[in-house]
Design a protein around this motif. Sequence first.
Motif: not given
Length: 215
Positions: A163-175
């Motif tokens: 879950v943490l890996a997904d959140i980090r990758s979505r944060d990076a993509r979204d930002s």
Amino acid sequence: MSKLPVIAIDGPAASGKGTIARRVAAAFGFAHLDTGTLYRAVALAVLRKGGDPSNPADADAAVRALDLSLLEDPALRAQTTSVAASKVAAIQSVRDELLAFQRGFAAHPPGGRGAVLDGRDIGTVICPNADAKLFVTATPEVRAHRRFLEHKANGTLITEAEVLADIRSRDARDSGREAAPLKQATDAHLLDTTHLDIEAATERALSIVRAALRT
Ligand code: CDP
């Protein structure tokens, strides 16, 4: 008729913005739109057609033929849909296609009293003139823990590290994307929920909105 109040709530995944938005809407009797479900529905439609969520042609076809009954589909919350949603959301033409629906909701909310919209670009792009803007955040680790507990309660088999890996990758993509990147509007109130439970976070949000609507 004078303009109805609009509340914009933005922030990254699992920051608490969805729950806060629902509770603020209930407290004021306003309608609530979770704009993430729109991107999730587009993503789900692409996946079900065997398409590629990063491919603008596939995403454009899905957004133009969007079936709103998908907004109720339980598969919207699946991890695969979250990842695909952040891919279709990076495509400018997809965002353009969803803009009018979101602005229409804000201007003419069901119930006719006011609107709360939550997402990534509500205060910056969709409703830049919102009466109150909140940017809700928390550390990635705290957000991953919250989302992990939600998945566990739903019986989804996933580790906290995944879950943490997904959140980090979505944060990076979204930002990091060019199209309406996730960022705090200059006039948004920052609400860091890292050390707040949802009751305390909701209380702070309510007092910010109350103060903004009084002025
Ligand atoms: O609930 P969670 O915060 O995990 O995600 P969500 O709010 O349902 O949004 C899913 C994805 O849609 C995000 O990762 C964003 O890429 C995208 N999104 C967006 O770009 N703009 C919005 N206004 C809302 C969501």
